[in-house]
Design a protein around this motif. Structure first.
Motif, PDB file in Angstrom:
ATOM      1  N   UNK A  93      53.773  24.138  -0.616  1.00 52.33           N
ATOM      2  CA  UNK A  93      53.933  23.003   0.409  1.00 52.33           C
ATOM      3  C   UNK A  93      53.469  21.609  -0.080  1.00 52.33           C
ATOM      4  N   UNK A  94      53.206  21.513  -1.185  1.00 50.72           N
ATOM      5  CA  UNK A  94      52.418  20.458  -1.526  1.00 50.72           C
ATOM      6  C   UNK A  94      52.999  19.288  -2.695  1.00 50.72           C
ATOM      7  N   UNK A  95      53.274  18.163  -2.127  1.00 50.82           N
ATOM      8  CA  UNK A  95      53.710  17.283  -3.465  1.00 50.82           C
ATOM      9  C   UNK A  95      52.749  17.074  -4.441  1.00 50.82           C
ATOM     10  N   UNK A  96      53.210  16.778  -5.426  1.00 47.49           N
ATOM     11  CA  UNK A  96      52.154  16.372  -6.825  1.00 47.49           C
ATOM     12  C   UNK A  96      51.332  15.219  -6.195  1.00 47.49           C
ATOM     13  N   UNK A  97      49.953  15.416  -6.687  1.00 50.32           N
ATOM     14  CA  UNK A  97      49.057  14.436  -5.937  1.00 50.32           C
ATOM     15  C   UNK A  97      49.467  12.894  -6.424  1.00 50.32           C
ATOM     16  N   UNK A  98      49.931  12.740  -7.484  1.00 51.03           N
ATOM     17  CA  UNK A  98      50.199  11.363  -7.640  1.00 51.03           C
ATOM     18  C   UNK A  98      51.626  10.813  -6.997  1.00 51.03           C
ATOM     19  N   UNK A  99      52.084  11.472  -5.797  1.00 52.08           N
ATOM     20  CA  UNK A  99      53.321  11.038  -4.847  1.00 52.08           C
ATOM     21  C   UNK A  99      52.608  10.980  -3.663  1.00 52.08           C
ATOM     22  N   UNK A 100      53.333   9.907  -3.219  1.00 49.75           N
ATOM     23  CA  UNK A 100      54.018   8.940  -3.297  1.00 49.75           C
ATOM     24  C   UNK A 100      53.250   7.995  -4.364  1.00 49.75           C
ATOM     25  N   UNK A 101      53.792   7.646  -5.457  1.00 48.04           N
ATOM     26  CA  UNK A 101      53.413   6.817  -6.396  1.00 48.04           C
ATOM     27  C   UNK A 101      52.744   5.547  -5.985  1.00 48.04           C
ATOM     28  N   UNK A 102      53.370   4.805  -4.758  1.00 44.73           N
ATOM     29  CA  UNK A 102      52.954   3.716  -4.080  1.00 44.73           C
ATOM     30  C   UNK A 102      52.791   4.398  -2.629  1.00 44.73           C
ATOM     31  N   UNK A 103      51.666   4.581  -2.188  1.00 40.87           N
ATOM     32  CA  UNK A 103      51.467   5.260  -0.932  1.00 40.87           C
ATOM     33  C   UNK A 103      51.832   3.771   0.136  1.00 40.87           C
ATOM     34  N   UNK A 104      52.454   4.255   1.183  1.00 42.19           N
ATOM     35  CA  UNK A 104      52.608   3.174   2.375  1.00 42.19           C
ATOM     36  C   UNK A 104      51.074   2.899   3.134  1.00 42.19           C
ATOM     37  N   UNK A 105      51.233   2.090   4.098  1.00 39.96           N
ATOM     38  CA  UNK A 105      50.039   1.560   5.086  1.00 39.96           C
ATOM     39  C   UNK A 105      49.147   0.995   4.153  1.00 39.96           C
ATOM     40  N   UNK A 106      49.344   0.422   2.821  1.00 40.45           N
ATOM     41  CA  UNK A 106      48.305  -0.020   1.979  1.00 40.45           C
ATOM     42  C   UNK A 106      47.163   0.661   1.345  1.00 40.45           C
ATOM     43  N   UNK A 107      47.638   1.788   1.341  1.00 39.82           N
ATOM     44  CA  UNK A 107      46.434   2.980   0.924  1.00 39.82           C
ATOM     45  C   UNK A 107      46.702   2.923  -0.604  1.00 39.82           C
ATOM     46  N   UNK A 108      45.436   3.367  -0.975  1.00 37.19           N
ATOM     47  CA  UNK A 108      45.539   3.247  -2.595  1.00 37.19           C
ATOM     48  C   UNK A 108      46.267   4.514  -2.978  1.00 37.19           C
ATOM     49  N   UNK A 109      46.576   4.185  -4.337  1.00 40.37           N
ATOM     50  CA  UNK A 109      47.383   5.284  -5.296  1.00 40.37           C
ATOM     51  C   UNK A 109      46.316   6.221  -5.761  1.00 40.37           C
ATOM     52  N   UNK A 110      46.884   7.465  -5.940  1.00 40.48           N
ATOM     53  CA  UNK A 110      46.128   8.548  -6.760  1.00 40.48           C
ATOM     54  C   UNK A 110      45.877   8.322  -8.193  1.00 40.48           C
ATOM     55  N   UNK A 111      44.571   8.308  -8.493  1.00 44.27           N
ATOM     56  CA  UNK A 111      44.518   8.150  -9.988  1.00 44.27           C
ATOM     57  C   UNK A 111      43.817   9.241 -10.683  1.00 44.27           C
ATOM     58  N   UNK A 112      43.946   9.364 -11.805  1.00 39.42           N
ATOM     59  CA  UNK A 112      43.519  10.759 -12.653  1.00 39.42           C
ATOM     60  C   UNK A 112      43.278  10.383 -14.143  1.00 39.42           C
ATOM     61  N   UNK A 113      42.049  10.688 -14.734  1.00 37.10           N
ATOM     62  CA  UNK A 113      41.879  10.595 -16.029  1.00 37.10           C
ATOM     63  C   UNK A 113      41.140  11.842 -16.498  1.00 37.10           C
ATOM     64  N   UNK A 114      41.356  11.866 -17.643  1.00 32.54           N
ATOM     65  CA  UNK A 114      40.784  12.948 -18.486  1.00 32.54           C
ATOM     66  C   UNK A 114      39.567  12.696 -19.422  1.00 32.54           C
ATOM     67  N   UNK A 115      38.548  13.396 -19.247  1.00 24.42           N
ATOM     68  CA  UNK A 115      37.204  12.922 -19.397  1.00 24.42           C
ATOM     69  C   UNK A 115      36.787  14.039 -20.609  1.00 24.42           C
ATOM     70  N   UNK A 116      36.226  13.773 -21.770  1.00 25.90           N
ATOM     71  CA  UNK A 116      35.974  14.829 -22.706  1.00 25.90           C
ATOM     72  C   UNK A 116      34.455  15.168 -22.622  1.00 25.90           C
TER      73      UNK A 116
END
Length: 369
Positions: A93-116
């Motif tokens: 029942x879940x969208x990918x965490x990076x969608x919506x790519x631009x959220x409404x209501x001026x909310x920040x977008x999801x950010x993901x980075x891989x760290x060694x």
């Protein structure tokens, strides 16, 4: 006969009837979650700690933290699993965490980075996210009853932020409890398309209770509560597919961004416009009297936004009734599976984040057939 004597006599008659029929009415606060009969919105008792004159359904006790999740008792969960889990198929029942790519209501977008952690052999990853930027549960700290600036069960802004902040109605209580039970889907999107009903998920188009009833009838469901002869059981989890997700993925990235960045200002002139349930008294009565454990939809706001009236459904559901609201729940595969199987109920699980002091959570939900 005085009003007190009349009400006492009525209560005693109700107790005798319950004994003879095997039912158990919720009459004494705190309510027993295992009761089989609960009062309607117009008859809801007002405990001493509740807001006055606004029908605050704070019936689970002064120290309650989970609201209508109390209805998800072991007995109901066990019964739902027995009746609904037949083939064992899973539907996310879940969208990918990076969608919506631009959220409404001026909310920040999801950010993901891989760290060694150790080059070539071990890695970690890092998320930075607004819990309400995608498939989400609105927690009780998210939206207050605006006239009194009061959140569920008497929670105030000073309980949430500032030097006196504490864990009252924190999201972590949902994480401790968990969410599981019977879900019911109303596929408004498919119904509206078949009936030629114009409906734009990116405008404040509204769905009335009468339209939901017609949609349910088309699916073979009587959406009245069981107490009124319908198919909705106490503790059911409601899902409404309005068509936002399918509309979102049909647009170009540029179109999505432009629509998501419409200006936001609380009030009728809000540039953020989203379709959802209609603000009306019949809708309030239905949402309350079905005694849903949760309600959810695929739109960013669940209700039509902005509201044309002096209140939001959010105020009633979250602040006055303690009913979780799910938004941007991905109901696309769920609707296809329900239609293929010819059934609109299923077992649902959700594991909210266990974050002390949290306001909201991603849903982390599954439907099981």
């Amino acid at each position: 006969m005085s009003n007190y004597k009349a009400s006492t006599a009525q209560a005693r008659l109700g107790q005798v009837k319950d004994f003879l029929t095997g039912n158990m009415s919720a009459t004494t606060i705190p309510f027993d979650p295992n009761a089989s009969k609960f009062p309607s919105r117009k008859d809801i008792p007002q405990p001493a700690h509740a807001l006055k004159d606004v029908q605050a359904s704070w019936v689970w006790g002064e120290n309650d933290q989970i609201g209508r999740l109390n209805l998800l008792t072991p007995t109901r969960i066990k019964a739902a699993a027995k009746s609904e889990i037949l083939s064992g198929e899973l539907v996310s029942l879940n969208l990918p965490l990076n969608h919506p790519t631009t959220p409404g209501f001026a909310r920040q977008a999801f950010h993901h980075e891989i760290r060694p952690l150790a080059e070539n052999v071990a890695y970690d990853d890092f998320w930075n996210a607004n819990t309400q930027s995608g498939t989400q549960w609105d927690g009780f700290r998210h939206f207050a009853h605006m006239p009194t600036q009061t959140f569920y069960n008497g929670t105030k802004a000073t309980d949430i932020v500032g030097p006196s902040a504490n864990l009252k109605c924190s999201q972590h209580y949902w994480g401790d409890h968990g969410i599981a039970g019977r879900g019911i889907l109303l596929d408004w999107k498919s119904y509206a398309e078949r009936k030629g009903i114009p409906f734009n998920p990116y405008e404040s188009d509204s769905i009335s209770l009468a339209e939901l009833q017609a949609c349910g009838k088309d699916q073979g469901i009587d959406i009245r509560p069981a107490a009124q002869g319908g198919d909705v059981q106490i503790g059911d989890m409601l899902f409404i597919r309005s068509g936002f997700i399918s509309s979102y993925f049909s647009k170009t990235p540029e179109e999505r961004e432009k629509l998501a960045l419409r200006p936001h200002a609380l009030g009728p002139d809000d540039g953020q416009r989203w379709a959802g349930l209609k603000q009306e008294d019949p809708m309030l009565d239905w949402l309350h009297d079905c005694w849903f454990a949760t309600v959810a939809g695929d739109s960013p706001t669940f209700e039509a936004w902005p509201t044309p009236l002096e209140y939001h459904l959010h105020e009633y559901l979250l602040a006055l009734w303690g009913c979780p609201i799910g938004e941007m729940v991905d109901l696309e595969q769920l609707s296809r599976t329900c239609r293929e199987k010819g059934r609109w109920t299923f077992f649902v699980t959700s594991s909210p984040a266990n974050v002390p002091g949290g306001v909201a959570s991603h849903v982390n939900g599954l439907a099981i057939f």
